[in-house]
Design a protein around this motif. Structure first.
Motif, PDB file in Angstrom:
ATOM      1  N   GLY A   2      -9.457  27.565  20.019  1.00 47.01           N
ATOM      2  CA  GLY A   2      -8.452  26.882  20.822  1.00 47.01           C
ATOM      3  C   GLY A   2      -8.351  25.412  20.465  1.00 47.01           C
ATOM      4  N   TYR A   3      -9.540  24.821  20.123  1.00 47.84           N
ATOM      5  CA  TYR A   3      -9.590  23.412  19.749  1.00 47.84           C
ATOM      6  C   TYR A   3      -8.781  23.174  18.463  1.00 47.84           C
ATOM      7  N   LEU A   4      -8.923  24.082  17.493  1.00 53.52           N
ATOM      8  CA  LEU A   4      -8.209  23.954  16.225  1.00 53.52           C
ATOM      9  C   LEU A   4      -6.705  24.136  16.414  1.00 53.52           C
ATOM     10  N   ILE A   5      -6.332  25.071  17.288  1.00 53.55           N
ATOM     11  CA  ILE A   5      -4.912  25.295  17.570  1.00 53.55           C
ATOM     12  C   ILE A   5      -4.286  24.055  18.199  1.00 53.55           C
ATOM     13  N   ALA A   6      -5.054  23.429  19.132  1.00 53.51           N
ATOM     14  CA  ALA A   6      -4.560  22.221  19.802  1.00 53.51           C
ATOM     15  C   ALA A   6      -4.339  21.091  18.798  1.00 53.51           C
ATOM     16  N   ILE A   7      -5.292  20.946  17.859  1.00 50.20           N
ATOM     17  CA  ILE A   7      -5.163  19.897  16.831  1.00 50.20           C
ATOM     18  C   ILE A   7      -3.945  20.169  15.944  1.00 50.20           C
ATOM     19  N   ALA A   8      -3.786  21.454  15.570  1.00 51.72           N
ATOM     20  CA  ALA A   8      -2.657  21.825  14.727  1.00 51.72           C
ATOM     21  C   ALA A   8      -1.329  21.545  15.427  1.00 51.72           C
ATOM     22  N   MET A   9      -1.270  21.871  16.725  1.00 48.91           N
ATOM     23  CA  MET A   9      -0.055  21.614  17.502  1.00 48.91           C
ATOM     24  C   MET A   9       0.224  20.126  17.612  1.00 48.91           C
ATOM     25  N   LEU A  10      -0.840  19.330  17.777  1.00 51.21           N
ATOM     26  CA  LEU A  10      -0.694  17.877  17.885  1.00 51.21           C
ATOM     27  C   LEU A  10      -0.140  17.292  16.577  1.00 51.21           C
ATOM     28  N   ILE A  11      -0.717  17.767  15.457  1.00 54.17           N
ATOM     29  CA  ILE A  11      -0.255  17.277  14.139  1.00 54.17           C
ATOM     30  C   ILE A  11       1.204  17.647  13.916  1.00 54.17           C
ATOM     31  N   PHE A  12       1.546  18.902  14.294  1.00 50.01           N
ATOM     32  CA  PHE A  12       2.927  19.366  14.127  1.00 50.01           C
ATOM     33  C   PHE A  12       3.891  18.532  14.974  1.00 50.01           C
TER      34      PHE A  12
END
Length: 517
Positions: A2-12
């Motif tokens: 979930g942490y990685l998904i959140a980072i990916a969403m933030l970058i996007f």
């Protein structure tokens, strides 16, 4: 996870917001900031700016109305027809004004000293602006469009092809191609009967002639073999002109639209024709130490030249450039020369007398051409009044001080050659009149500023083919003057138009008569 998904969403999200921010800057903040910046310096322009389009709607309307205009054939004040927006806006806002070409800020510069400063800059502060992909398809990503180090390298490679010694060798081929055209005219006259006249569409004749000359002199082929490439370029030219006032959105050149499909098809045709010419040269040389001393041979001989090596794609792109530039500009110079000499019969006769005195009925050689002073004066005056290129453009690559103006990076500097060539400040009260005598003491003394004639540009990026075009035009006109007299057909309509180069919109029908020698 979930942490990685959140980072990916933030970058996007950051990437999307950055892109939106950049779009807002280009569409809203930049026009406001640039307009305010130039207004403080006393430079204004048309207020009818619209998001994305800028002033393109107004330009398109003015161009459409101007193309309906038929001018008096004795009027050479063509700015109102070929650059109507410059004509109107300069009268409203002064000769230095700001307008928006889509999202691109453009400022009109007509001061000859500032123009010299822009064009003579050797440090890349005023670069060639990027053109639309469709234009690159047509003219090739060659010497005309290259910038910076790539341009320096390419210019160094190509310079030898246009040396004086090379041009002298080319002259016999220029004459042979011209005599072939003149023999065909004579054949048509013979069919009609002796002492009669013949009406000829000169635009078509000169386009085919100059195509044949550039094909023979620079590529070792003929118009017949390069016909498909020339025709494809002509069709591309019409497509580009038709869409020049439309908004271009980067990336749309990859969409399979009707226009793009046609452009891709024509590009394939042109490449196929050029590839045939290149491969013919490759197969014809048993001794691979040299592929010849013409333009194509010089480009192909770089294969063993280390860092200066040109690959096959670069050679093909350069072929596109010289196929277009090598025939289009000279063709139109010849068209307008014949037009003006049909109006001014006294000058037609003066040139004929000079030609007969120096050349007689011989095929001219370089020494003879150098003595044709009046022919040279007339060609210079034609280039002033009907210059094939009606404007030049450069892009400020960094914030620059130009005269008393501060020019922000990204500003496009537009140099309207047509207006400068008609400036009463530089050329006097008769600036709109045909007067070759103004060049009797040379180009630098013809006007009040030595660089007021911009037909071949000035500075390091001046036209590499200047001497080629001048020799070609002199050769063709000399051979015509020896054999024919001519007058303007009553069917002619005076309607100069900018189709990337200055052309007569409805052609140039000429009544031709053989000389009784």
């Amino acid at each position: 996870m979930g942490y990685l998904i959140a980072i990916a969403m933030l970058i996007f999200t950051i990437m999307i917001m950055t892109k939106i921010w950049r779009i807002c800057v280009v569409l809203f903040w930049r026009p406001y900031a640039f307009t305010k910046h130039f207004r403080k310096q006393g430079v204004t322009g048309p207020p009818s700016y619209s998001c994305v389009h800028g002033s393109l709607h107004d330009i398109k309307t003015m161009m459409k109305d101007a193309r309906k205009m038929i001018m008096d054939k004795h009027s050479h004040d063509i700015t109102q027809r070929v650059l109507p927006h410059y004509h109107i806006w300069s009268s409203l806002y002064g000769e230095r004004f700001l307008y928006w070409y889509g999202t691109e800020p453009r400022i009109c510069i007509t001061d000859a000293e500032l123009v010299k400063e822009i064009l003579s800059n050797k440090f890349g502060f005023y670069e060639k602006r990027k053109v639309r992909p469709s234009t690159v398809k047509m003219i090739g990503n060659g010497l005309v469009l290259l910038r910076g180090v790539d341009w320096v390298k390419r210019r160094r490679i190509l310079n030898p092809a246009f040396s004086i010694d090379k041009l002298k060798v080319m002259m016999s081929r220029m004459a042979a191609c011209t005599i072939s055209m003149l023999d065909e005219w004579k054949r048509q006259l013979d069919i009609k009967a002796k002492n009669t006249s013949l009406t000829i569409e000169m635009s078509k004749e000169f386009r085919e002639l100059t195509s044949d000359i550039i094909a023979h002199t620079s590529f070792g082929t003929s118009f017949a073999h390069g016909k498909e490439a020339f025709n494809a370029q002509t069709q591309l030219q019409h497509l580009i002109v038709a869409s020049s006032s439309d908004v271009f959105i980067p990336g749309t050149q990859y969409f399979p639209t009707k226009s793009n499909l046609e452009i891709w098809k024509l590009d394939r045709k042109m490449k196929k024709s050029l590839q045939y010419i290149i491969e013919s040269r490759l197969n014809s040389q048993s001794d691979c130490s040299s592929y010849g001393d013409d333009l194509l041979g010089i480009m192909m001989d770089t294969k063993n030249d280390g860092p200066n090596k040109l690959n096959m794609n670069e050679i093909m792109e350069e072929c596109k450039t010289f196929f277009f530039a090598g025939h289009e500009t000279t063709s139109n110079l010849l068209v307008w020369t014949v037009f003006l000499l049909s109006l001014h019969k006294d000058w037609q006769e003066k040139l004929r007398q000079e030609v007969m005195q120096i050349c007689g009925m011989e095929i001219p050689d370089p020494d003879m051409l150098s003595k044709l002073k009046m022919v040279n004066m007339v060609l210079l005056e034609v280039l002033r009044l009907y210059c094939p290129a009606i404007e030049l453009e450069r892009m400020a690559s960094k914030d620059m001080k130009l005269g008393n103006l501060m020019i922000p990076r990204g500003t496009c500097l537009m140099i309207p050659i047509t207006m400068i060539h008609r400036s009463k400040e530089y050329w006097g009260e008769d600036s709109n009149k045909f007067n070759p005598m103004r060049f009797i003491n040379g180009v630098s003394k013809a006007a009040k500023h030595p660089n007021a004639l911009l037909a071949f540009s000035v500075g390091p990026r001046n036209c590499i083919g200047q001497n080629f075009a001048t020799m070609e035009a002199k050769t063709v006109m000399t051979l015509i003057l020896q054999r024919f007299s001519w007058s303007l057909s009553p069917d002619y309509q005076h309607a100069p138009v900018n189709n990337l180069t200055l052309q007569p919109q409805h052609g140039l029908p000429i009544i031709l008569k053989p000389l009784q020698l």
